[in-house]
Design a protein around this motif. Sequence first.
Motif, PDB file in Angstrom:
ATOM      1  N   SER A   8       0.830  -1.163  -0.120  1.00 33.88           N
ATOM      2  CA  SER A   8      -0.225  -0.068  -0.114  1.00 33.88           C
ATOM      3  C   SER A   8       0.869   1.289  -0.036  1.00 33.88           C
ATOM      4  N   LEU A   9       1.884   1.250   0.823  1.00 41.90           N
ATOM      5  CA  LEU A   9       2.919   2.402   0.801  1.00 41.90           C
ATOM      6  C   LEU A   9       3.522   2.420  -0.492  1.00 41.90           C
ATOM      7  N   PHE A  10       3.894   1.432  -1.392  1.00 44.05           N
ATOM      8  CA  PHE A  10       4.438   1.652  -2.616  1.00 44.05           C
ATOM      9  C   PHE A  10       3.577   2.154  -3.602  1.00 44.05           C
ATOM     10  N   LEU A  11       2.231   1.739  -3.606  1.00 44.82           N
ATOM     11  CA  LEU A  11       1.181   2.102  -4.693  1.00 44.82           C
ATOM     12  C   LEU A  11       0.771   3.639  -4.258  1.00 44.82           C
ATOM     13  N   HIS A  17       4.399  10.050  -6.850  1.00 44.94           N
ATOM     14  CA  HIS A  17       5.899  10.186  -7.428  1.00 44.94           C
ATOM     15  C   HIS A  17       6.016   9.616  -8.583  1.00 44.94           C
ATOM     16  N   GLY A  18       5.153   8.773  -9.226  1.00 42.84           N
ATOM     17  CA  GLY A  18       5.277   7.984 -10.504  1.00 42.84           C
ATOM     18  C   GLY A  18       5.732   8.844 -11.549  1.00 42.84           C
ATOM     19  N   SER A  19       5.254  10.106 -11.882  1.00 45.05           N
ATOM     20  CA  SER A  19       5.906  10.943 -13.145  1.00 45.05           C
ATOM     21  C   SER A  19       7.367  11.090 -13.081  1.00 45.05           C
ATOM     22  N   ALA A  20       8.125  10.968 -11.863  1.00 43.67           N
ATOM     23  CA  ALA A  20       9.402  11.144 -11.818  1.00 43.67           C
ATOM     24  C   ALA A  20      10.126   9.788 -12.536  1.00 43.67           C
ATOM     25  N   ALA A  46      12.526   0.055  -7.088  1.00 42.85           N
ATOM     26  CA  ALA A  46      12.055   0.819  -5.836  1.00 42.85           C
ATOM     27  C   ALA A  46      11.398  -0.134  -4.976  1.00 42.85           C
ATOM     28  N   TRP A  47      10.959  -1.069  -5.492  1.00 38.74           N
ATOM     29  CA  TRP A  47       9.964  -2.297  -4.928  1.00 38.74           C
ATOM     30  C   TRP A  47      10.894  -2.788  -4.014  1.00 38.74           C
ATOM     31  N   LYS A  48      12.074  -3.371  -4.611  1.00 35.64           N
ATOM     32  CA  LYS A  48      13.113  -4.135  -3.752  1.00 35.64           C
ATOM     33  C   LYS A  48      13.846  -3.242  -2.632  1.00 35.64           C
ATOM     34  N   SER A  49      13.872  -2.298  -3.137  1.00 28.63           N
ATOM     35  CA  SER A  49      14.608  -1.140  -2.041  1.00 28.63           C
ATOM     36  C   SER A  49      13.696  -0.796  -0.803  1.00 28.63           C
ATOM     37  N   LEU A  50      12.282  -0.662  -1.290  1.00 25.70           N
ATOM     38  CA  LEU A  50      11.364  -0.285   0.022  1.00 25.70           C
ATOM     39  C   LEU A  50      11.623  -0.642   1.498  1.00 25.70           C
ATOM     40  N   THR A  58      12.685  12.171   2.243  1.00 31.56           N
ATOM     41  CA  THR A  58      11.284  12.266   1.750  1.00 31.56           C
ATOM     42  C   THR A  58      11.136  11.075   0.867  1.00 31.56           C
ATOM     43  N   ALA A  59       9.640  10.815   0.763  1.00 28.81           N
ATOM     44  CA  ALA A  59       9.423   9.827  -0.434  1.00 28.81           C
ATOM     45  C   ALA A  59       9.764  10.266  -1.764  1.00 28.81           C
TER      46      ALA A  59
END
Length: 171
Positions: A8-11, A17-20, A46-50, A58-59
């Motif tokens: 949920s945090l990743f989503l 911030h997905g536009s980045a 990003a998923w692996k690093s979360l 900051t996120a």
Amino acid sequence: MDEIDHKSLFLKWLDEHGSAVIKVARAYTLTSDDCQDLAQEILLQAWKSLPSFEQKATAATWFYRVALHTAMNWQRKDKPRRSGQKPLLEVHTLASDGTDSAEQAQHKDTVERLYEAIHQLPEGDAALVLLYLDELSYREMSEVLGISESNVGVKLNRAKKSLSALMNGRD
């Protein structure tokens, strides 16, 4: 952090911030297929690093850091294959909102020239220009790139001059 919170945090962060991810992928690739491949690689990293996110940044800063490091590594590894490719920059324009097509064509041309020029910058300068174009503060840029704020200012001024020369056809 358990798996459900992680997802949920990743989503949530992806939505914010997905536009980045797309901006970074586009700046470090020549074709739309490569852009999509790199964007997927950035999201995977990003998923692996979360789980190792320590909330020291900051996120947005963390997302940019992952995106830029992944893009730079990808570009180094992929350079031999891409050496023969020609740039194919696709600029997605929004549906006409009353602006005339001549204005849209000029905007598209400017954006294409900008990305062509960014491709020619050294990778550190390209990263800095992307962060600047996304209106990050010097503090945020320094956190993403791991350099001092004063160094951000010096490097950014140099990158802007190089970019301006490239945009205006001077070397």
